[in-house]
Design a protein around this motif. Structure first.
Motif, PDB file in Angstrom:
ATOM      1  N   GLN A   1      -6.271   0.297  -5.640  1.00 57.92           N
ATOM      2  CA  GLN A   1      -6.447  -1.097  -5.541  1.00 57.92           C
ATOM      3  C   GLN A   1      -6.133  -1.825  -6.806  1.00 57.92           C
ATOM      4  O   GLN A   1      -5.819  -2.809  -7.113  1.00 57.92           O
ATOM      5  CB  GLN A   1      -7.999  -1.390  -4.990  1.00 57.92           C
ATOM      6  CG  GLN A   1      -8.558  -0.931  -3.791  1.00 57.92           C
ATOM      7  CD  GLN A   1      -7.647  -0.915  -2.692  1.00 57.92           C
ATOM      8  OE1 GLN A   1      -6.525  -1.717  -2.645  1.00 57.92           O
ATOM      9  NE2 GLN A   1      -8.018  -0.236  -1.618  1.00 57.92           N
TER      10      GLN A   1
ATOM     11  N   TYR B   1      -9.187   5.448  -3.416  1.00 56.58           N
ATOM     12  CA  TYR B   1      -9.160   3.929  -2.905  1.00 56.58           C
ATOM     13  C   TYR B   1      -9.314   3.139  -4.102  1.00 56.58           C
ATOM     14  O   TYR B   1      -8.694   2.117  -4.106  1.00 56.58           O
ATOM     15  CB  TYR B   1     -10.111   4.024  -1.622  1.00 56.58           C
ATOM     16  CG  TYR B   1      -9.599   4.578  -0.381  1.00 56.58           C
ATOM     17  CD1 TYR B   1      -9.447   5.924  -0.496  1.00 56.58           C
ATOM     18  CD2 TYR B   1      -9.026   3.916   0.583  1.00 56.58           C
ATOM     19  CE1 TYR B   1      -9.188   6.762   0.636  1.00 56.58           C
ATOM     20  CE2 TYR B   1      -8.306   4.596   1.675  1.00 56.58           C
ATOM     21  CZ  TYR B   1      -8.698   6.231   1.871  1.00 56.58           C
ATOM     22  OH  TYR B   1      -8.073   6.667   2.816  1.00 56.58           O
TER      23      TYR B   1
ATOM     24  N   ARG C   1       1.179  -1.183  -0.104  1.00 51.40           N
ATOM     25  CA  ARG C   1       0.048  -0.033  -0.148  1.00 51.40           C
ATOM     26  C   ARG C   1       0.966   1.149   0.140  1.00 51.40           C
ATOM     27  O   ARG C   1       1.840   1.031   0.736  1.00 51.40           O
ATOM     28  CB  ARG C   1      -0.885   0.028   1.271  1.00 51.40           C
ATOM     29  CG  ARG C   1      -2.304  -0.938   1.215  1.00 51.40           C
ATOM     30  CD  ARG C   1      -2.723  -1.182   2.521  1.00 51.40           C
ATOM     31  NE  ARG C   1      -3.858  -2.027   2.585  1.00 51.40           N
ATOM     32  CZ  ARG C   1      -3.723  -3.348   2.842  1.00 51.40           C
ATOM     33  NH1 ARG C   1      -2.744  -3.773   2.669  1.00 51.40           N
ATOM     34  NH2 ARG C   1      -4.755  -4.037   2.887  1.00 51.40           N
TER      35      ARG C   1
ATOM     36  N   ARG D   1     -10.577  11.435  -1.374  1.00 54.06           N
ATOM     37  CA  ARG D   1     -10.557  10.138  -1.174  1.00 54.06           C
ATOM     38  C   ARG D   1     -11.559   9.072  -1.797  1.00 54.06           C
ATOM     39  O   ARG D   1     -11.219   7.862  -2.053  1.00 54.06           O
ATOM     40  CB  ARG D   1     -10.868   9.789   0.271  1.00 54.06           C
ATOM     41  CG  ARG D   1      -9.855  10.537   1.229  1.00 54.06           C
ATOM     42  CD  ARG D   1     -10.161  10.220   2.926  1.00 54.06           C
ATOM     43  NE  ARG D   1     -10.021   8.732   3.267  1.00 54.06           N
ATOM     44  CZ  ARG D   1     -10.277   8.346   4.533  1.00 54.06           C
ATOM     45  NH1 ARG D   1     -11.074   9.060   5.185  1.00 54.06           N
ATOM     46  NH2 ARG D   1     -10.063   7.187   4.504  1.00 54.06           N
TER      47      ARG D   1
ATOM     48  N   ARG E   1      -8.881  -3.684   9.744  1.00 55.87           N
ATOM     49  CA  ARG E   1      -7.349  -3.736   9.735  1.00 55.87           C
ATOM     50  C   ARG E   1      -6.918  -2.410  10.186  1.00 55.87           C
ATOM     51  O   ARG E   1      -7.443  -1.387  10.153  1.00 55.87           O
ATOM     52  CB  ARG E   1      -7.075  -3.676   8.078  1.00 55.87           C
ATOM     53  CG  ARG E   1      -5.481  -3.829   7.709  1.00 55.87           C
ATOM     54  CD  ARG E   1      -5.151  -4.058   6.647  1.00 55.87           C
ATOM     55  NE  ARG E   1      -3.617  -3.917   6.151  1.00 55.87           N
ATOM     56  CZ  ARG E   1      -2.970  -2.857   5.997  1.00 55.87           C
ATOM     57  NH1 ARG E   1      -3.429  -1.483   5.826  1.00 55.87           N
ATOM     58  NH2 ARG E   1      -1.685  -3.005   5.757  1.00 55.87           N
TER      59      ARG E   1
HETATM   60 FE1  HDD Z   1      -6.187   7.281   3.296  1.00 54.36          FE
HETATM   61  C1  HDD Z   1      -5.234   3.824   2.823  1.00 54.36           C
HETATM   62  C2  HDD Z   1      -7.309   6.323   6.433  1.00 54.36           C
HETATM   63  C3  HDD Z   1      -7.005  10.292   3.643  1.00 54.36           C
HETATM   64  C4  HDD Z   1      -5.294   7.617   0.229  1.00 54.36           C
HETATM   65  N1  HDD Z   1      -6.334   5.386   4.314  1.00 54.36           N
HETATM   66  C5  HDD Z   1      -5.841   4.241   3.857  1.00 54.36           C
HETATM   67  C6  HDD Z   1      -6.053   3.209   5.143  1.00 54.36           C
HETATM   68  C7  HDD Z   1      -6.606   3.864   6.216  1.00 54.36           C
HETATM   69  C8  HDD Z   1      -6.900   5.192   5.674  1.00 54.36           C
HETATM   70  C9  HDD Z   1      -6.999   3.527   7.418  1.00 54.36           C
HETATM   71  C10 HDD Z   1      -5.578   1.639   5.137  1.00 54.36           C
HETATM   72  C11 HDD Z   1      -6.547   0.774   4.785  1.00 54.36           C
HETATM   73  C12 HDD Z   1      -6.275  -0.506   4.786  1.00 54.36           C
HETATM   74  O1  HDD Z   1      -6.143  -0.845   5.984  1.00 54.36           O
HETATM   75  O2  HDD Z   1      -6.076  -1.395   3.796  1.00 54.36           O
HETATM   76  N2  HDD Z   1      -6.952   8.099   4.964  1.00 54.36           N
HETATM   77  C13 HDD Z   1      -7.419   7.669   6.110  1.00 54.36           C
HETATM   78  C14 HDD Z   1      -8.189   8.734   6.706  1.00 54.36           C
HETATM   79  C15 HDD Z   1      -7.919   9.997   6.103  1.00 54.36           C
HETATM   80  C16 HDD Z   1      -7.203   9.605   4.877  1.00 54.36           C
HETATM   81  C17 HDD Z   1      -8.645   8.599   8.179  1.00 54.36           C
HETATM   82  C18 HDD Z   1      -8.335  11.304   6.191  1.00 54.36           C
HETATM   83  C19 HDD Z   1      -9.565  11.464   6.992  1.00 54.36           C
HETATM   84  N3  HDD Z   1      -6.250   8.709   2.188  1.00 54.36           N
HETATM   85  C20 HDD Z   1      -6.662   9.762   2.423  1.00 54.36           C
HETATM   86  C21 HDD Z   1      -6.473  10.953   1.418  1.00 54.36           C
HETATM   87  C22 HDD Z   1      -6.370   9.959   0.295  1.00 54.36           C
HETATM   88  C23 HDD Z   1      -5.900   8.702   0.746  1.00 54.36           C
HETATM   89  C24 HDD Z   1      -6.886  12.483   1.274  1.00 54.36           C
HETATM   90  C25 HDD Z   1      -6.137  10.653  -1.281  1.00 54.36           C
HETATM   91  C26 HDD Z   1      -6.515  11.613  -1.420  1.00 54.36           C
HETATM   92  N4  HDD Z   1      -5.532   5.988   1.668  1.00 54.36           N
HETATM   93  C27 HDD Z   1      -5.514   6.448   0.236  1.00 54.36           C
HETATM   94  C28 HDD Z   1      -4.802   5.276  -0.632  1.00 54.36           C
HETATM   95  C29 HDD Z   1      -4.949   4.099   0.434  1.00 54.36           C
HETATM   96  C30 HDD Z   1      -5.210   4.615   1.810  1.00 54.36           C
HETATM   97  C31 HDD Z   1      -3.648   5.755  -1.331  1.00 54.36           C
HETATM   98  C32 HDD Z   1      -3.501   3.281   0.492  1.00 54.36           C
HETATM   99  C33 HDD Z   1      -3.835   1.752   0.321  1.00 54.36           C
HETATM  100  C34 HDD Z   1      -5.443   1.948   0.074  1.00 54.36           C
HETATM  101  O3  HDD Z   1      -5.958   3.095   0.066  1.00 54.36           O
HETATM  102  O4  HDD Z   1      -6.050   0.902   0.090  1.00 54.36           O
HETATM  103  O5  HDD Z   1      -5.762   5.189  -1.546  1.00 54.36           O
END
Ligand code: HDD
Length: 690
Positions: free
Chosen positions: A365, A361, A70, A357, A111
């Motif tokens: 994936q 996501y 990730r 967001r 998770r």
């Molecule tokens: Fe995120 C993963 C939580 C903002 C883009 N995020 C990810 C995971 C968590 C969060 C718990 C892990 C999920 C797992 O266990 O597979 N993220 C947050 C929270 C945010 C937040 C609470 C703000 C309130 N995230 C955020 C923003 C973006 C992302 C603003 C992009 C614009 N986040 C991602 C991602 C991830 C991710 C790149 C990486 C792996 C995945 O999604 O599955 O899409």
């Protein structure tokens, strides 16, 4: 877990589970393999030959067995369980049946993760923790993808790559791993004051949870509940741990990172294996749509909380995790969360971070799991039926029958057909505006709630925050970056800024442009957590030959009855001989463990035992280090002599409980209270050499 606890998801997973016991080794084509230790060669010392299809298949599979980690939250641990609402009290506000049907147990996969580190990084680094929950509801999957802190670093999703690039290891040398203590992160922070509130949380002990089971979770954004009439209510989601909010201390976390980098992962796994199922209460803060503008901040701004004193938490139900995955990669690594996975009754808001967001996501994936069929991976499959016109793509597992993969069709009976009013209906909201790249003025206050957080902390929590800023900024090389952060902190609180400046050796700032507003929110502090349980707390008994075995037996029995996990530690594994000649089993040899892996330490009596421990630097260090980290320390009879050597003085009010031989009952109660209190952060620890 009993067979009655099996959920619909669990039964569905049975189809994918493979039991390899009593099986014969085969290729992926099912051909039995006689020898997997020697390749097929032309002569014993000759070259391996192409005929060896088993060799080629085995090595090819191995060569391809990694997938991208990730991009954030790479390091994580997961478990299955269920969510159960207490009652139907939210039924007037939301159609979501899993929140409003008493007794309905919805299967979940949760998770937990750190954010910045790679897949193999240590668990106990200073970082935000992810808390992502997939609810396999009867109406489809709902993902609540939250963190253990209620706010975020930035206000708009378009800034996420910048923030993540700043916090990740620096691009030239990929240093440091899983740490925010470096120039690029703090450079970003000083230039982007909207990070200030979140940085206060990150510098607090919230960033160092003792256990995933002892931390809160937050949906962070303001979401929307929507009822049968289509009326919306703003909602913030909170998870509150049954075991209380508990943290490690910084020195301890750094040592654990070396002694047991899997500390939080192991803790989650072991507690579930031993049947001590972690539990959280789901609470909601509700704001009627008409009160959207009733606050001095914007509900759409993810860098703000709604203080609980202003909008109290309303309990909704409980989450229980009761089953470890069978296969880490298949389940925990391949689980795919997506903020856009919502069920009828839950909807989004225009929070620009949330909106960003919604794109990211699904997109991530596709690269991580190799194509759009990842919802068919067992851990991701909904328990609700899936029918649509998607077709083909990598790793298609379904065999959709029929000739028509389009809508409308008159062949194949015309299905699947749209739900015609019974499907998910997006919240009706009139939107009208100029296309504009601009942040709303209502997002402009970056300091008010950072000050609120600071004001709400107890004395020791403030000390820890100051120490964390000093540590992190002390690692920063660029002086102008250090100065920039201090300037921002001055707008949070002048004393805080001065203390940090003094610690890192930059010029203390002058008067801030605005004084501290003086408001606080007591719910933000961890100083008043209930101290009513020692369940799953790990207690080390230091023993050697000659130990008073009956004391050990009696105390361990009592503490275990109350849910604690007791272990005997000696200089070596195996057994030690008690004072009366009896065998005392040793759980672990001291060189294989450390005080940082326990919540409390007990030194039982027995002259010979204590004499031997006193000669053992590991044992003396164990006690002084446990003391330094604020843990309960107990000693009986001669055991007190080891405390003396460790420069630990009896102090019942601060968790150092010492007794003579006789009074063991009162002693036990005092020790239990001390363990339940978790930590005694107000001890004098500076002179303790550990
Ligand atoms: Fe995120 C993963 C939580 C903002 C883009 N995020 C990810 C995971 C968590 C969060 C718990 C892990 C999920 C797992 O266990 O597979 N993220 C947050 C929270 C945010 C937040 C609470 C703000 C309130 N995230 C955020 C923003 C973006 C992302 C603003 C992009 C614009 N986040 C991602 C991602 C991830 C991710 C790149 C990486 C792996 C995945 O999604 O599955 O899409």
């Amino acid at each position: 877990m009993t067979s009655d606890d099996r959920t619909a998801k669990d039964r569905q997973l049975d189809a994918a589970r493979v039991d390899k016991r009593d099986s014969v080794l085969t290729t992926d084509q099912g051909i039995p393999v006689d020898d997997t230790d020697n390749s097929l060669k032309a002569g014993e010392r000759g070259p391996t030959i192409m005929d060896d299809f088993h060799f080629r298949e085995k090595v090819t599979h191995f060569d391809h067995e990694r997938i991208p980690e990730r991009v954030v939250h790479a390091r994580g641990s997961g478990a299955y369980g269920y969510f159960e609402p207490y009652d139907d009290s939210l039924a007037t506000l939301t159609k979501a049946r899993f929140l409003t049907t008493p007794g309905l147990r919805t299967p979940v996969f949760v998770r937990f993760s750190t954010v910045a580190g790679s897949r193999g990084s240590a668990d106990t680094v200073r970082d935000v923790r992810g808390f992502a929950t997939k609810f396999y509801t009867e109406e489809g999957n709902y993902d609540l993808v939250g963190n253990n802190m209620p706010v975020f670093f930035i206000q708009d999703g378009v800034k996420f790559p910048d923030f993540v690039h700043a916090v990740k290891p620096e691009p030239d040398n990929e240093i440091p791993q899983a740490s925010s203590a470096h120039d690029t992160l703090w450079d970003f922070v000083q230039l982007q004051p909207e990070t200030t509130h979140m940085m206060m949380w990150l510098m607090s002990d919230r960033a160092l949870p003792r256990s995933f089971r002892m931390m809160q979770g937050f949906g962070v954004h303001t979401f929307r509940l929507v009822n049968e009439e289509g009326v919306g209510t703003f909602v913030k989601f909170h998870w509150t741990p049954k075991l209380g909010k508990r943290s490690l201390v910084w020195d301890e976390t750094q040592k654990i990172a070396g002694k047991d980098p899997d500390f939080n992962r192991r803790d989650l796994w072991e507690s579930i294996e031993m049947g001590a199922y972690p539990e959280w209460e789901l609470g909601v803060q509700l704001v009627p749509e008409e009160d959207e503008f009733a606050f001095d901040f914007d509900l759409l701004d993810a860098t703000k909380i709604i203080p609980e004193e202003r909008v109290p938490l309303r309990p909704v139900g409980r989450l229980v995790l009761n089953r470890n995955p069978d296969n880490f990669f298949a389940e925990t690594e391949q689980v795919a969360f997506h903020l856009a996975n919502v069920v009828p009754g839950i909807d989004f808001t225009n929070d620009p971070l949330l909106q960003g967001r919604l794109f990211s996501y699904l997109d991530t994936q596709l690269i991580r799991l190799g194509g759009p069929n990842f919802p068919q991976i067992p851990v991701n499959r909904p328990i609700a039926a899936v029918h649509n016109y998607h077709r083909d793509a990598y790793h298609q597992m379904r065999i959709d029958k029929g000739e028509a993969a389009y809508h409308p069709n008159s062949l194949d009976g015309g299905g699947p057909t749209p739900a015609d009013g019974a499907g998910y209906q997006h919240y009706q909201e009139k939107v009208d505006g100029w296309k504009i790249k601009k942040r709303s003025e209502s997002f402009a206050d970056h300091y008010g709630q950072a000050t609120l957080f600071w004001n709400s902390m107890s004395d020791w929590e403030r000390e820890h925050i100051v120490a964390a800023f000093r540590f992190e900024l002390g690692k920063v090389k660029a002086r102008h970056v250090q100065e920039g952060v201090v300037r921002n902190l001055n707008e949070v609180d002048h004393d805080l800024a001065v203390l940090v400046a003094e610690g890192i050796g930059v010029e203390p700032p002058g008067a801030p442009s605005r004084p501290n507003h003086g408001r606080s929110s007591p719910a933000l502090s961890m100083d008043h957590e209930p101290a009513d349980t020692i369940a799953t707390r790990k207690i080390a008994f230091l023993v050697a030959d000659g130990v008073d075995a009956s004391q050990v037996r009696c105390l361990m029995t009592e503490l275990t009855l109350r849910g604690a996990v007791c272990e005997t530690l000696a200089a070596h594994g195996g057994v030690v001989r008690g004072a009366g000649g009896e065998d005392v089993m040793v759980t672990r040899a001291m060189p294989t463990t450390a005080s940082v892996l326990y919540d409390a330490v007990m030194v039982p009596g027995g002259r010979e035992s204590v004499r031997a421990l006193a000669e053992d630097g590991d044992a003396v260090h164990f006690v002084s280090e446990a003391y330094k980290h604020g843990k309960a320390v107990g000693a009986i009879g001669e055991g007190a002599e080891l405390l003396d050597l460790a420069r630990v003085a009896p102090d019942a009010a601060r968790g150092v409980i010492v007794t003579g031989e006789a009074d063991t009952e009162g002693f036990l109660e005092a020790f239990v209270r001390a363990v339940a209190a978790h930590r005694f952060p107000r001890r004098a620890t500076r002179p303790v050499p550990a």
